[in-house]
Write a protein that holds these residues in place. Structure first.
Motif, short mmCIF file in Angstrom:
data_model
loop_
_atom_site.label_atom_id
_atom_site.label_comp_id
_atom_site.label_asym_id
_atom_site.label_seq_id
_atom_site.Cartn_x
_atom_site.Cartn_y
_atom_site.Cartn_z
N TRP A 1 0.84 -1.19 0.00
CA TRP A 1 0.00 0.00 0.00
C TRP A 1 0.88 1.24 0.00
CZ3 TRP A 1 -1.16 3.12 4.66
CH2 TRP A 1 -0.35 2.80 5.75
N ASP B 1 1.25 7.53 4.23
CA ASP B 1 1.50 8.98 4.24
C ASP B 1 2.99 9.27 4.07
OD1 ASP B 1 -1.16 9.32 4.63
OD2 ASP B 1 -1.02 9.94 6.74
N ASP C 1 -1.84 13.06 -2.95
CA ASP C 1 -2.94 12.33 -2.32
C ASP C 1 -4.22 12.47 -3.15
OD1 ASP C 1 -3.91 10.64 -0.37
OD2 ASP C 1 -4.73 12.30 0.81
N GLY C 2 -4.40 13.66 -3.73
CA GLY C 2 -5.56 13.88 -4.61
C GLY C 2 -5.53 12.94 -5.80
N ALA D 1 -3.72 9.99 -5.83
CA ALA D 1 -3.79 8.61 -5.30
C ALA D 1 -5.23 8.18 -5.08
CB ALA D 1 -3.00 8.52 -4.00
N THR D 2 -6.02 9.08 -4.49
CA THR D 2 -7.38 8.70 -4.13
C THR D 2 -8.31 8.68 -5.34
OG1 THR D 2 -7.79 11.01 -3.54
CG2 THR D 2 -7.25 9.51 -1.75
N TYR E 1 -7.59 7.10 -8.18
CA TYR E 1 -7.43 5.85 -8.93
C TYR E 1 -7.79 4.63 -8.09
CZ TYR E 1 -5.37 8.71 -12.55
OH TYR E 1 -5.19 9.65 -13.53
N ASN E 2 -8.53 3.72 -8.74
CA ASN E 2 -9.07 2.55 -8.03
C ASN E 2 -8.00 1.60 -7.51
OD1 ASN E 2 -11.64 3.46 -8.71
ND2 ASN E 2 -11.73 2.25 -10.59
N ARG F 1 -4.55 3.45 -0.26
CA ARG F 1 -4.02 4.38 0.75
C ARG F 1 -4.21 3.83 2.16
NH1 ARG F 1 -1.67 7.44 2.17
NH2 ARG F 1 -2.36 9.61 2.23
N ARG F 2 -4.68 2.61 2.24
CA ARG F 2 -4.77 1.93 3.54
C ARG F 2 -4.17 0.54 3.36
NH1 ARG F 2 -10.62 1.88 5.98
NH2 ARG F 2 -11.33 2.15 3.84
N ARG G 1 -9.37 3.75 -13.69
CA ARG G 1 -10.54 4.63 -13.59
C ARG G 1 -11.14 4.70 -14.99
NH1 ARG G 1 -12.01 8.48 -9.37
NH2 ARG G 1 -14.22 8.67 -9.82
N ARG H 1 -5.13 13.69 -12.12
CA ARG H 1 -6.45 13.08 -12.10
C ARG H 1 -7.00 13.10 -13.52
NH1 ARG H 1 -8.78 13.67 -6.55
NH2 ARG H 1 -10.87 13.69 -7.43
#
Lengths: 154, 426
Positions: free
Chosen positions: A37, A40, A58-59, A61-62, A64-65, A69-70, B171, B188
């Motif tokens: 994974w 941070d 982070d924008g 990373a989140t 894309y499927n 991030r966990r 995506r 993005r």
């Protein structure tokens, strides 16, 4: 800190693109391949290397499927929930998996062996329903085949 | 006379990839050899004359797309060509088959597209889940470099092209042309406003062409055998063959390369073997999730761009999803709308907000909580999922199954609301 190996793999990608940012998705995937994974800390390290802010990264990373991030379990199961699989028994497969693993979609088993996630169409529609186990594609699913696949995971 | 199947006839039956040697023996890279004796403009013209149209869904004429690229010494450099291998349209599984079975065919097509627009760099943008395709393409790219098909002085000509595989992080928006460009730039995958079109200002502001895998796979054959031959493959005025697929409760779900313009009935009855015993045909999404339902009265429609459009839908990807009488039309519409709502990038309000709202209405109807007026509300919402209200085609694509389901299966929606239940579930 990024390992020498991670850095080296990121450098190879950098040689293919005219900007550093272009490599950020690859960089996160490289780190994820090594660590399972993207933490941070890794976001900060990659940001430093590619001259990007942690917020920007982070924008991305989140968005894309396939970037986690966990932390995820040792085996990641992705069950296709798109239309052909839905017609061919997705709900039954989901019920079987959640019952067998004792977790809901999006969760990890307490022993960290399995993470169960939904995924969009895997392009195996003529063999629906389908899923990925650790990125390997399996189609023509039924509960018995799912059991065999789970037993095959160490 | 047996039908020609240029895209698939050399793919080994056992599931392995056609090797470089095997590909060359069957005429592979002959199209490239021929093209290198021509000028880039002549290659563009050959493809324009062939009548090849984009196989990714939109159906834009390929040669015309290329012709908008600035050419010659004054053109901005570097120029880029991109293979869109981000196959993620629900119900679609054709590009994966082409990449796994014959990776060099795609690579040759991409080199030819590159030559036609004098590109310097090529990317294959492939989705992260297509692991086997990635492995086979990576290997084939290395082989193509070793054999002199890539790099400097391709086949001793003056043409040079570098090619890289970009594995996406997943995506649906990445399949949208301008979203893909943003993803390749490490952003993005939001869409970009057009104009400027990518041909003029694409990757990093440079001229860029993006073509679907199946589109590019046709190009080597067009260059090898000519535009006239390509037109002769089809039954109608849209040229070539087409990979058609069928999924759902048909007897033999699968994929077939057939002449463009084969009817829905022939594909579903002869090739897919008809419906499974005990279920009846109710409708079909002819070209993936983002196309309007067609029903029994449309079975004799030819599967080409013009005919399907005339029937009220789109050829899309040509891979059909069949709805049977034991599957709930409200449930399938809810499933499709959930997909689009989830994959919306959040850029345009009618899309991110409207699709989410629609999933709530559809879920409520399916759960027996629907209210009178819900269907009007859905119809009204969907009018905003249209070009002019959104930057890209995601929301317009989402509108197609919703609006056509409300048209053809309205009784089922109303029965859910009146009876306060889904009769397929209880």
């Amino acid at each position: 800190m990024l390992t020498a190996e991670e850095r080296q793999e990121i450098e190879v990608e950098l040689s293919h693109y005219p900007t550093k940012q272009a490599v950020c998705i690859d960089a996160m995937k490289i780190v994820q391949r090594h660590r399972g994974w993207v933490s941070d800390e890794s976001i900060r390290d990659i940001g430093e290397l590619l001259e990007m802010s942690a917020g920007d990264l982070d924008g991305i990373a989140t968005f894309y499927n396939l970037i986690f991030r966990r932390p995820v379990g040792k085996h990641v199961i992705m069950l296709c929930d798109s239309v052909s699989c839905w017609i061919m028994g997705y709900e039954r497969m989901r019920a079987h998996l959640t019952e067998r693993l004792g977790i809901q979609m999006g969760e990890t088993t307490p022993d960290n062996r399995f993470t169960l996630l939904p995924i969009v169409c895997l392009g195996d529609c003529s063999h629906a329903p389908a899923l990925l186990v650790d990125n390997e594609l399996h189609g023509d699913l039924d509960p018995a085949k799912i059991d065999t696949l789970l037993e095959g995971c160490e | 006379m047996p039908t020609e199947k240029p895209l698939t006839q050399s793919i080994p039956a056992g599931g392995e990839a056609l090797s470089l040697q095997g590909y060359e023996r069957l005429g592979g890279y002959q199209g490239l050899r021929r093209a290198l004796q021509m000028t880039p403009k002549q290659v563009q013209e050959e493809v324009t004359n062939s009548g090849l149209r984009g196989r990714g869904g939109a159906g834009f004429p390929t040669g015309m797309k290329w012709s908008f690229t600035p050419m010659g010494a004054d053109a901005p450099r570097p120029k880029y060509v991109v293979a869109n291998a981000d196959e993620m349209e629900p119900g679609t599984f054709k590009d994966r088959y082409l990449m796994e079975g014959n990776p060099h065919q795609l690579i040759e097509g991409l080199i030819l597209a590159g030559f036609a627009i004098e590109a310097d760099v090529a990317f294959i943008f492939i989705r992260g889940e297509y692991k086997l395709s990635q492995e086979r393409l990576a290997r084939a790219i290395t082989e193509a470099y070793s054999a002199g098909y890539l790099g400097r002085n391709i086949l001793s000509s003056d043409y040079a092209l570098e090619m890289y595989l970009h594995v996406s992080a997943g995506r649906y928006m990445c399949g949208e042309e301008t979203g893909l460009l943003n993803a390749l730039e490490g952003k993005r995958a939001n869409p970009r406003a057009k104009p400027p079109f990518p041909q003029v200002s694409g990757l990093w502001g440079k001229p860029t062409i993006v073509n679907n895998v199946e589109t590019l796979a046709n190009v080597p054959h067009i260059l090898e055998k000519g535009a006239k031959w390509f037109q002769g493959l089809s039954l109608t005025k849209d040229a070539g063959t087409k990979l058609y697929g069928a999924s759902g409760k048909v007897k033999r779900p699968g994929l077939w390369e057939l002449p463009m313009g084969t009817t829905i009935r022939e594909i579903l009855e002869e090739h897919a073997g008809g419906m499974r015993d005990g279920v009846r045909f109710r409708g079909v999404l002819p070209g993936g999730a983002s196309t309007d339902f067609l029903v029994e009265e449309h079975l004799d429609v030819a599967m080409d761009y013009t005919s399907v459009q005339k029937a009220g839908s789109r050829l899309g990807t040509g891979t059909m999803i069949v709805l049977d009488d034991q599957t709930c039309p409200v449930g399938i519409t809810a499933n499709l709308t959930h997909f689009f709502a989830q994959e919306s990038c959040g850029w345009c309000t009618p899309c991110w907000s409207g699709l989410k709202w629609a999933t709530k209405i559809l879920d409520a109807i399916e759960d027996g909580q629907g209210r009178p007026g819900d269907l009007d509300k859905l119809s009204y919402l969907s009018t905003f999922w249209s070009p002019g209200h959104t930057f890209c085609a995601l929301a317009p694509g989402a509108a197609e199954p919703v609006q056509s389901a409300l048209k053809f299966f309205r009784d089922d929606f109303e029965r859910h609301i009146h009876e306060k239940r889904c009769s397929w579930r209880s």
